[in-house]
Design an enzyme around this catalytic site. Structure first.
Site, PDB file in Angstrom:
ATOM      1  N   PHE A 184      40.901  38.866  42.837  1.00  0.00           N
ATOM      2  CA  PHE A 184      39.782  38.241  42.121  1.00  0.00           C
ATOM      3  C   PHE A 184      40.285  36.983  41.435  1.00  0.00           C
ATOM      4  CE2 PHE A 184      41.754  41.507  39.523  1.00  0.00           C
ATOM      5  CZ  PHE A 184      41.953  40.878  38.302  1.00  0.00           C
ATOM      6  N   HIS A 237      51.737  38.965  36.859  1.00  0.00           N
ATOM      7  CA  HIS A 237      51.740  38.806  35.408  1.00  0.00           C
ATOM      8  C   HIS A 237      51.149  40.023  34.713  1.00  0.00           C
ATOM      9  CE1 HIS A 237      48.309  37.301  37.549  1.00  0.00           C
ATOM     10  NE2 HIS A 237      47.546  37.507  36.504  1.00  0.00           N
ATOM     11  N   LYS A 245      39.983  45.163  37.616  1.00  0.00           N
ATOM     12  CA  LYS A 245      41.095  45.148  36.668  1.00  0.00           C
ATOM     13  C   LYS A 245      41.350  46.570  36.148  1.00  0.00           C
ATOM     14  CE  LYS A 245      40.998  41.351  33.704  1.00  0.00           C
ATOM     15  NZ  LYS A 245      40.867  40.761  32.364  1.00  0.00           N
ATOM     16  N   ASP A 305      44.421  39.242  27.928  1.00  0.00           N
ATOM     17  CA  ASP A 305      43.844  37.947  28.243  1.00  0.00           C
ATOM     18  C   ASP A 305      44.840  37.272  29.165  1.00  0.00           C
ATOM     19  OD1 ASP A 305      41.584  36.239  27.983  1.00  0.00           O
ATOM     20  OD2 ASP A 305      42.824  34.844  26.865  1.00  0.00           O
ATOM     21  N   THR A 306      44.305  36.586  30.139  1.00  0.00           N
ATOM     22  CA  THR A 306      45.146  35.965  31.147  1.00  0.00           C
ATOM     23  C   THR A 306      44.724  34.531  31.325  1.00  0.00           C
ATOM     24  OG1 THR A 306      45.492  38.037  32.340  1.00  0.00           O
ATOM     25  CG2 THR A 306      45.771  36.026  33.608  1.00  0.00           C
ATOM     26  N   ASN A 316      35.696  44.310  33.831  1.00  0.00           N
ATOM     27  CA  ASN A 316      36.110  43.997  35.193  1.00  0.00           C
ATOM     28  C   ASN A 316      36.594  45.277  35.875  1.00  0.00           C
ATOM     29  OD1 ASN A 316      37.681  43.247  37.477  1.00  0.00           O
ATOM     30  ND2 ASN A 316      38.013  41.213  36.601  1.00  0.00           N
ATOM     31  N   LYS A 346      50.663  43.421  44.809  1.00  0.00           N
ATOM     32  CA  LYS A 346      50.389  42.464  43.734  1.00  0.00           C
ATOM     33  C   LYS A 346      50.872  43.012  42.393  1.00  0.00           C
ATOM     34  CE  LYS A 346      46.641  40.275  41.239  1.00  0.00           C
ATOM     35  NZ  LYS A 346      45.208  40.236  40.990  1.00  0.00           N
TER      36      LYS A 346
END
Length: 194
Positions: free
Chosen positions: A151, A179, A15, A71-72, A12, A174
């Protein structure tokens, strides 16, 4: 000065950009493409922690690089934590953010409790040791999409204490509260103290 090269196990680009912007110059992030890892890394765990460990271990074991993977999951209280570990493919294969948001909004139709949180777990494999860093951002699922940035579920997630969705915030705004931002800051603090 020699840069520490660490693979971030993701394809990504957004990311990657988000995380590289938060790291000190002494650390260079390599993507999976940079190390020619083109296969799909299996994410077969039923927990967010488990998937981040699987991804980091895969790169370390097969490519011999220090690596971190995240991982989210988005966990919605009234849906018993759904979509959770299945967030990226909530509406099925192939992963499609628009369809995922449609499914979530449909499942929440008529439900008053729209409390949710994003949870990110970062797993770092470095110098033969494994470290986990967790970040949680609490918020609410909106009734409709707001904003064009970000996203995933960003257009329908409004963090507590804010009037905008994640998709209406700049990358910097953001990152301060998200998180992933929280988990990555814990990772960076750790890397800065090496």
């Amino acid at each position: 000065m020699n840069k520490t090269k660490i693979v971030f196990a993701t394809n990504n680009a957004k990311k990657l950009e988000e995380v590289q912007a938060m790291l000190p110059e002494s650390i260079e992030i390599l993507s999976l493409k940079d190390i020619s890892c083109l296969e799909d890394i299996p994410e077969t765990s039923n927990t967010i922690e488990g998937n981040s460990i699987l991804k980091a271990d895969y790169v370390t074991e097969n490519y011999n690089y220090a690596c971190f993977a995240d991982d989210t999951g988005l966990e919605v209280e009234s849906l018993n934590g759904e979509p959770g570990v299945y967030s990226a493919r909530y509406a099925g294969e192939p992963a499609d953010s628009e369809k995922n948001m449609d499914k979530l909004l449909k499942n929440l139709d008529g439900i008053e409790n729209r409390k949710a949180h994003f949870k990110t777990v970062v797993c770092l494999n470095l110098n033969g040791e494994q470290h986990l860093f967790e970040g949680i951002c609490n918020g609410t699922i909106l009734k409709e999409r707001k904003g064009e940035k970000g996203f995933g579920y960003d257009p329908i997630f409004q963090p507590n204490g804010f009037s905008q969705s994640f998709a209406e915030m700049t990358m910097d705004e953001k990152a301060k509260i998200s998180h992933r931002g929280i988990a990555v800051r814990k990772l960076i603090e750790f890397l800065n103290n090496l």
